[in-house]
Write a protein that holds these residues in place. Structure first.
Motif, PDB file in Angstrom:
ATOM      1  N   ALA A 243       8.742 -12.533  22.359  1.00  0.00           N
ATOM      2  CA  ALA A 243      10.075 -11.923  22.237  1.00  0.00           C
ATOM      3  C   ALA A 243      10.122 -11.003  21.022  1.00  0.00           C
ATOM      4  N   ALA A 244       9.542 -11.452  19.912  1.00  0.00           N
ATOM      5  CA  ALA A 244       9.520 -10.613  18.704  1.00  0.00           C
ATOM      6  C   ALA A 244       8.689  -9.365  18.948  1.00  0.00           C
ATOM      7  N   SER A 245       7.584  -9.516  19.673  1.00  0.00           N
ATOM      8  CA  SER A 245       6.719  -8.365  19.962  1.00  0.00           C
ATOM      9  C   SER A 245       7.439  -7.374  20.871  1.00  0.00           C
ATOM     10  N   ALA A 246       8.160  -7.892  21.867  1.00  0.00           N
ATOM     11  CA  ALA A 246       8.888  -7.013  22.777  1.00  0.00           C
ATOM     12  C   ALA A 246       9.989  -6.264  22.039  1.00  0.00           C
ATOM     13  N   SER A 247      10.696  -6.950  21.134  1.00  0.00           N
ATOM     14  CA  SER A 247      11.758  -6.264  20.392  1.00  0.00           C
ATOM     15  C   SER A 247      11.163  -5.254  19.411  1.00  0.00           C
ATOM     16  N   ALA A 248       9.992  -5.566  18.876  1.00  0.00           N
ATOM     17  CA  ALA A 248       9.352  -4.622  17.951  1.00  0.00           C
ATOM     18  C   ALA A 248       8.837  -3.412  18.713  1.00  0.00           C
ATOM     19  N   ALA A 249       8.366  -3.596  19.925  1.00  0.00           N
ATOM     20  CA  ALA A 249       7.860  -2.477  20.720  1.00  0.00           C
ATOM     21  C   ALA A 249       9.008  -1.580  21.155  1.00  0.00           C
ATOM     22  N   ALA A 250      10.180  -2.162  21.378  1.00  0.00           N
ATOM     23  CA  ALA A 250      11.335  -1.371  21.806  1.00  0.00           C
ATOM     24  C   ALA A 250      11.860  -0.496  20.669  1.00  0.00           C
ATOM     25  N   ALA A 251      11.726  -0.942  19.441  1.00  0.00           N
ATOM     26  CA  ALA A 251      12.225  -0.154  18.301  1.00  0.00           C
ATOM     27  C   ALA A 251      11.194   0.926  17.970  1.00  0.00           C
ATOM     28  N   PRO A 252      11.657   2.132  17.684  1.00  0.00           N
ATOM     29  CA  PRO A 252      10.711   3.203  17.346  1.00  0.00           C
ATOM     30  C   PRO A 252      10.071   2.934  15.980  1.00  0.00           C
ATOM     31  N   LEU A 253       8.795   3.254  15.905  1.00  0.00           N
ATOM     32  CA  LEU A 253       8.066   3.075  14.660  1.00  0.00           C
ATOM     33  C   LEU A 253       8.394   4.207  13.696  1.00  0.00           C
ATOM     34  N   PRO A 254       8.598   3.883  12.437  1.00  0.00           N
ATOM     35  CA  PRO A 254       8.821   4.968  11.474  1.00  0.00           C
ATOM     36  C   PRO A 254       7.518   5.749  11.305  1.00  0.00           C
ATOM     37  N   LEU A 255       7.677   7.038  11.164  1.00  0.00           N
ATOM     38  CA  LEU A 255       6.503   7.880  10.994  1.00  0.00           C
ATOM     39  C   LEU A 255       5.940   7.688   9.601  1.00  0.00           C
ATOM     40  N   ALA A 256       4.664   7.503   9.602  1.00  0.00           N
ATOM     41  CA  ALA A 256       4.001   7.341   8.320  1.00  0.00           C
ATOM     42  C   ALA A 256       3.813   8.719   7.694  1.00  0.00           C
ATOM     43  N   ALA A 257       3.893   8.727   6.414  1.00  0.00           N
ATOM     44  CA  ALA A 257       3.727   9.999   5.715  1.00  0.00           C
ATOM     45  C   ALA A 257       2.291  10.445   5.868  1.00  0.00           C
ATOM     46  N   ALA A 258       2.133  11.701   6.154  1.00  0.00           N
ATOM     47  CA  ALA A 258       0.788  12.250   6.323  1.00  0.00           C
ATOM     48  C   ALA A 258       0.111  12.253   4.965  1.00  0.00           C
ATOM     49  N   PRO A 259      -1.173  11.941   4.957  1.00  0.00           N
ATOM     50  CA  PRO A 259      -1.868  11.932   3.681  1.00  0.00           C
ATOM     51  C   PRO A 259      -1.821  13.324   3.048  1.00  0.00           C
ATOM     52  N   ALA A 260      -1.702  13.324   1.769  1.00  0.00           N
ATOM     53  CA  ALA A 260      -1.640  14.608   1.055  1.00  0.00           C
ATOM     54  C   ALA A 260      -2.973  15.323   1.213  1.00  0.00           C
ATOM     55  N   PRO A 261      -2.894  16.579   1.579  1.00  0.00           N
ATOM     56  CA  PRO A 261      -4.158  17.303   1.737  1.00  0.00           C
ATOM     57  C   PRO A 261      -4.828  17.470   0.386  1.00  0.00           C
ATOM     58  N   GLN A 262      -6.120  17.307   0.470  1.00  0.00           N
ATOM     59  CA  GLN A 262      -6.864  17.478  -0.765  1.00  0.00           C
ATOM     60  C   GLN A 262      -6.895  18.969  -1.124  1.00  0.00           C
ATOM     61  N   PRO A 263      -6.775  19.194  -2.387  1.00  0.00           N
ATOM     62  CA  PRO A 263      -6.779  20.621  -2.758  1.00  0.00           C
ATOM     63  C   PRO A 263      -8.142  21.219  -2.429  1.00  0.00           C
ATOM     64  N   ALA A 264      -8.105  22.352  -1.939  1.00  0.00           N
ATOM     65  CA  ALA A 264      -9.345  23.045  -1.599  1.00  0.00           C
ATOM     66  C   ALA A 264     -10.053  23.402  -2.895  1.00  0.00           C
ATOM     67  N   ALA A 265     -11.325  23.086  -2.879  1.00  0.00           N
ATOM     68  CA  ALA A 265     -12.092  23.336  -4.091  1.00  0.00           C
ATOM     69  C   ALA A 265     -12.849  24.652  -3.921  1.00  0.00           C
ATOM     70  N   TYR A 266     -12.995  25.357  -5.020  1.00  0.00           N
ATOM     71  CA  TYR A 266     -13.785  26.585  -4.989  1.00  0.00           C
ATOM     72  C   TYR A 266     -14.690  26.593  -6.200  1.00  0.00           C
TER      73      TYR A 266
END
Length: 197
Positions: free
Chosen positions: A138-161
């Motif tokens: 029941a807990a799994s079904a209720s958790a599946a019904a609720a939308p998952l919060p979007l995880a923050a995208a990892p910060a892009p590494q600065p391009a090195a030159y």
């Protein structure tokens, strides 16, 4: 006969005591028949003395037959006693076997009782586990019904030159592989995908 008087008011009445029956003497009741029997016996032996040899032989034959019957009866008694002893031994063995079987039966009844208790315990545990599984589903079904919060995208590494391989080595990034930040074809002299080797 004796008389006795009983006062009844002013008049005296006279009564007679009843007479007791006369007793026969012992001699007449016991002794006379015995004497008569002895006389008849004495007369019979006197009269029959001529036939006494035949009677003696007949009595001896009868005694021998009775002895044979007695011997057969004693042998039959011994056989019966032997059978009784064998039956007694057999009965004692059967009683011992019965005692052994009763002991085994008691042990099996106790084992069945223990198994019944274990079954009851396991049934209770199974019910608890099924209840927990139902809760989790029941807990799994209720958790599946609720939308998952979007995880923050990892910060892009600065391009090195890096201007040259000396700068790569100074930054501690040498060697650089193809696809890694800061890799450049200009830093890879032999073109093998590894720069600043």
């Amino acid at each position: 006969m004796s008389e006795f008087t009983v006062p009844i008011g002013a008049v005296q009445a006279t009564q007679l005591e009843p007479e007791a029956p006369k007793r026969r003497s012992r001699w007449l009741t016991v002794g006379l028949p015995i004497v008569a029997g002895l006389l008849v016996l004495g007369m019979g032996t006197g009269i029959g003395s001529s036939g006494s040899k035949a009677e003696i032989e007949e009595l001896r034959a009868s005694a021998a037959e009775l002895q044979q019957r007695l011997d057969r009866a004693e042998a039959a008694t011994e056989r019966a006693e032997t059978r009784v002893r064998a039956a007694t031994v057999s009965l004692e063995g059967a009683q011992a076997r019965e005692t052994e079987l009763q002991t085994k039966l008691a042990q099996q009844v106790e084992a069945a009782r223990v198994l019944t208790e274990e079954k009851t315990s396991l049934t209770d545990q199974n019910s608890q586990l099924l209840s927990r599984v139902t809760e989790l589903e029941a807990a799994s079904a209720s958790a599946a019904a609720a939308p998952l919060p979007l995880a923050a995208a990892p910060a892009p590494q600065p391009a090195a030159y890096y201007a040259n391989c000396a700068a790569v080595r100074a930054a501690g990034a040498a060697p650089l592989y193809s696809g890694s930040p800061g890799y450049s074809r200009s830093l890879d002299r032999d073109g093998d995908g590894v720069a600043c080797e």
